[in-house]
Design an enzyme around this catalytic site. Structure first.
Site, mmCIF file in Angstrom:
data_model
loop_
_atom_site.group_PDB
_atom_site.id
_atom_site.type_symbol
_atom_site.label_atom_id
_atom_site.label_comp_id
_atom_site.label_asym_id
_atom_site.label_seq_id
_atom_site.Cartn_x
_atom_site.Cartn_y
_atom_site.Cartn_z
ATOM 1 N N LYS A 131 18.426 -21.313 26.418
ATOM 2 C CA LYS A 131 17.394 -21.509 27.738
ATOM 3 C C LYS A 131 16.838 -23.507 27.286
ATOM 4 O O LYS A 131 17.121 -23.255 28.560
ATOM 5 C CB LYS A 131 15.778 -20.665 27.238
ATOM 6 C CG LYS A 131 16.735 -19.496 27.681
ATOM 7 C CD LYS A 131 15.395 -18.320 27.437
ATOM 8 C CE LYS A 131 15.383 -17.271 27.627
ATOM 9 N NZ LYS A 131 14.513 -16.083 27.095
ATOM 10 N N ASP B 54 17.865 -18.004 20.640
ATOM 11 C CA ASP B 54 18.349 -17.625 22.261
ATOM 12 C C ASP B 54 17.300 -18.391 23.350
ATOM 13 O O ASP B 54 17.784 -19.156 23.834
ATOM 14 C CB ASP B 54 17.365 -16.212 22.468
ATOM 15 C CG ASP B 54 17.244 -15.848 24.274
ATOM 16 O OD1 ASP B 54 17.931 -15.274 25.131
ATOM 17 O OD2 ASP B 54 16.693 -15.287 24.711
ATOM 18 N N GLY C 42 11.896 -9.760 30.941
ATOM 19 C CA GLY C 42 11.813 -7.881 31.339
ATOM 20 C C GLY C 42 12.424 -7.354 32.483
ATOM 21 O O GLY C 42 12.592 -8.607 33.567
#
Lengths: 512, 512
Positions: B374, B370, B493
């Site tokens: 990015k 991950d 989040g």
């Protein structure tokens, strides 16, 4: 066959307008008009008729215009006397521009943005070809705009730079360095067509090159807003951007003139955003009305992505509850060093002066007014209607030194040492001093609390960790909770400020 | 008198097109056309002629269309047989929409953006009134768009949301909460007209309200891209935005379909930006061709203003020399805590799982993939053509646990403790562990160096100061020198990611 890629221009044309009400659209009227013109030996070009409305326009050669008006007046003499036909007249010195484009509306919207409103336009989707009629003196700019779209000619953005000192001069160099790359990658040509200072202005329709300093030095043109506007109009320049890198209180009064004359505005000058809230808001309305933009990311934190971030968070409904930080690179340097080193306050302040970090009179930095202005600008991004006078500013200069001359102040700088040494030593362990701006209170109300003051913070906090002359901004919001968004880095300096202004110019170019 | 504010709609009209070359524009042809129609008792409406080009179009009632074609064919029988007139035909089921606007071109550009291309338009600047001809089924959407502009009706942006889990569901709530404010402040109405998951889709042309979860729960519509496109077309919805908050590898394959059907794309899904560089670039070309945008600020650092900042710096010619940071909120939490506390690596990893910070199988986080994705996305913003396989990834899972079942991995988690304890204890004093992404090397070349790895940094450095599950990004550039731009805060989040997606939707709305 018509070459699909050619832009045809027919000059010296005239429109003959025929106006009447409750009359046109009747069977036979069209025929009479064309028979009359035909009988007068007049060749008719593009026709546009609003038969269900009140007018008909016929395009003829300029030389035939008077004849056309005459024969129509004669043919419709009776209807004119009866009031069915209200007016028959011609408009001369026109050009017809014919072209094929699958992006016709983009062209029209480009024309409009550049304040060109065709007198007549006609398009037939099946034929794919479009004709528009513009006044003779708009022919060239119209042709340029159409070419840009049809041939994928790069879009040109014309920049008028006001101020070529530290920031402005660096910006010119940065633009000249990158223009070629931007042209290749974004098909946008950035042309600096005017550079002005408070005394003189230099123009170059083709765009300035690396000898721009010579050109402004030897320019004979006196600087004036009108001359900038006139230059843009005379040369029919599209995509105008006025870039204000001065700190002038007077010059900002001209922003509305630029906006009304088709300029977007970009700048590092922060005066406009700290004017009384009524003026602040009126200017926003003017921008909206004229569909122009004003970008000023560098007003706070130079090139740091602060204002745009706050704008988007606020607009997307994020409840921003507090913004706090070290807003001044100068005072960042002073207190970062004073907190860590065993030197006197006056020593470090003098050092900051020598490094060129302060204004010529360091009291301008120490007064806190610059920090206050930046804090006010952020508050207003949250729709708060605070005024400058609402800000509680802790002036770091003792009262008895406020009104003495600069020379006297500098000679008596050591008088500050005792007090600041006391403040430093009375801190809790592992704490450091920071001069901060703090926007807090209930930010859902009309006004927030704006404080500009010296505080003591834990050395291992984000604020406490600040280094060099960096700025730091903490944005507290509901969603982000206790840990704020932190944006930190060089918040002052010609290079990063110029780069930030450049960023705004590019943002603008993207919307064009 | 015509009411200036009324939009007149005339339905059931037809265009009679008359095509010929080197023929029209001759004196007398116009008269013959109108005399012929006149003789046939046909009332002629809006006329648009390209006499200097190849065609003339005449508007008539649909009922008269065949007659008009017939009389013209008869009148020009000779010219047709000689080839001067190539075609005479009619297009039926049309509407004429007449209106007055001083923002005519804006309307046309809005129409174009919504894939409406008037068959004919005519404008006379002096009369101020405009008529456009569109096909019958485009009448309503055209009227809506014109009303929006003329009456200052708020602009409506129609959102199709794909995925309504953690991020997607939060986004719906955020939009519903703020829509009213945004309408008042920006005159933009955000309407969620479709919500889809992998199985079902619910539609609501009027926009979903707070009962949206019920609506999707009880929806009978099977989810499909075609049904979304069809829905938008059937209801003639303008300003379409597809928002992808899934993590689906398959769904991104549909992005081009959406773009070709008039949708802009926004999303937190980062798969598309990590596809092979050829696909990545082709999609950019498709976007450019269709004048659509793809915004994905939340791909890296959730709502933190990272991608836009890097884009602008890069485009403005700033030489970005390195980007380094803690990209994963999960691994931020794990190593922030592991570095400071006297707990085992497995204890803290389990804790992160329990708090819901990790994927169901924590190896997905520990693998570093991950973070690598990015990092790749940021590299590509700098025009580097790196592929995923170019990234050096330090997988935090020991090789012997890579291919066991999730259950077995979790039961053997403690096997990791010895190694990580060793790594922790072998650090220099006052150092902490951080799992970072690091883009470096000569970034002026085609490819950069991309490392994803566990490193040890001074506890008092910016990276070392990181807290909780925050992310941090350091952007090093030439102008900013040794002190990077630092952007820090919650980088994961649902709330902050949704807010970031919302920000992108607003960015898009501004350009409409």
């Amino acid at each position: 066959m018509t070459d699909q890629n050619v832009i045809n221009i027919y000059r010296n044309k005239a429109l003959v307008n025929f106006e009447g009400k409750d009359f046109l659209g009747q069977i036979g009227v069209d025929s009479r008009i064309f028979n009359a013109l035909n009988g007068g030996g007049i060749s008719v070009g593009v026709i546009s008729q609003q038969a269900i409305e009140n007018g008909i326009s016929v395009l003829v050669d300029e030389d035939d215009a008077q004849d056309a008006v005459d024969v129509l007046k004669k043919e419709f003499e009776k209807e004119k006397s009866e009031g069915h036909v209200s007016n028959i007249y011609s408009i001369e010195n026109l050009s017809v521009i014919g072209f094929v484009s699958d992006n016709y509306n983009k062209i029209l919207s480009e024309l409009q943005r550049n304040k060109i409103f065709p007198l007549l336009l006609s398009q037939i989707a099946s034929a794919g070809r479009v004709n528009i009629v513009v006044t003779g003196n708009q022919t060239e700019i119209t042709k340029n705009i159409i070419e840009t779209e049809i041939y994928g000619k790069p879009k040109t953005v014309h920049l008028a730079l006001i101020g070529h000192g530290n920031v402005g001069g660096t910006l010119v160099e940065q633009i000249l360095d990158s223009a070629h790359d931007i042209l290749n990658r974004k098909r946008v040509e950035l042309k600096i067509v005017a550079i002005a200072n408070s005394r003189k202005v230099a123009f170059n329709k083709a765009g300035f090159g690396s000898d721009w300093r010579q050109k402004i030095k030897y320019s004979q043109n006196e600087s004036s807003v009108q001359s900038l506007v006139d230059f843009a109009n005379e040369h029919h320049l599209e995509n105008l951007v006025m870039v204000d890198n001065t700190a002038s209180k007077d010059f900002v009064k001209n922003y509305p003139i630029f906006v009304e004359n088709g300029f977007d505005v970009v700048g590092s000058n922060k005066i406009y955003n700290t004017l009384p809230i009524a003026e602040y808001r009126n200017f926003r309305k003017l921008l909206e009305k004229n569909k122009k933009k004003y970008l000023y990311e560098t007003n706070v934190g130079a090139g740091l992505p602060l204002i745009d971030t706050i704008k988007l968070l606020h607009l997307s409904g994020e409840n921003i509850t507090r913004i706090k930080g070290v807003f001044s690179g100068t005072l960042s340097y002073v207190f970062n060093n004073f907190s860590l080193r065993n030197d006197k306050f006056s020593t470090i302040t003098s050092e900051a002066m020598e490094k060129g970090f302060t204004e010529p009179d360091p009291r301008e930095d120490l007064s806190g007014n610059d920090v206050a202005r930046k804090l006010l600008i952020l508050a207003r991004e949250l729709d708060l209607i605070n005024e400058f006078d609402d800000i509680n500013i802790q002036n770091l200069v003792p009262e008895n030194l406020l009104s003495v001359s600069k020379e006297e102040f500098l000679s008596r700088l050591e008088e500050l040492d005792v007090d600041y040494q006391k403040i430093k030593e009375s801190q809790e362990p592992n704490h450091v001093l920071r001069y901060v701006g703090d926007l807090h209170g209930d930010l859902q109300k009309e006004k927030g609390e704006l404080d500009v003051k010296l505080i003591s913070v834990p050395a291992n906090s984000a604020l406490g960790q600040l280094k060099g002359s960096d700025s730091i901004f903490e944005i507290y919001t509901e969603s982000y909770g206790e840990n704020p968004i932190v944006i930190m880095g060089a918040g002052a300096g010609a290079k990063v400020t110029a780069r930030g202004v450049f960023g705004d110019i590019l943002r603008l170019s993207e919307t064009k």
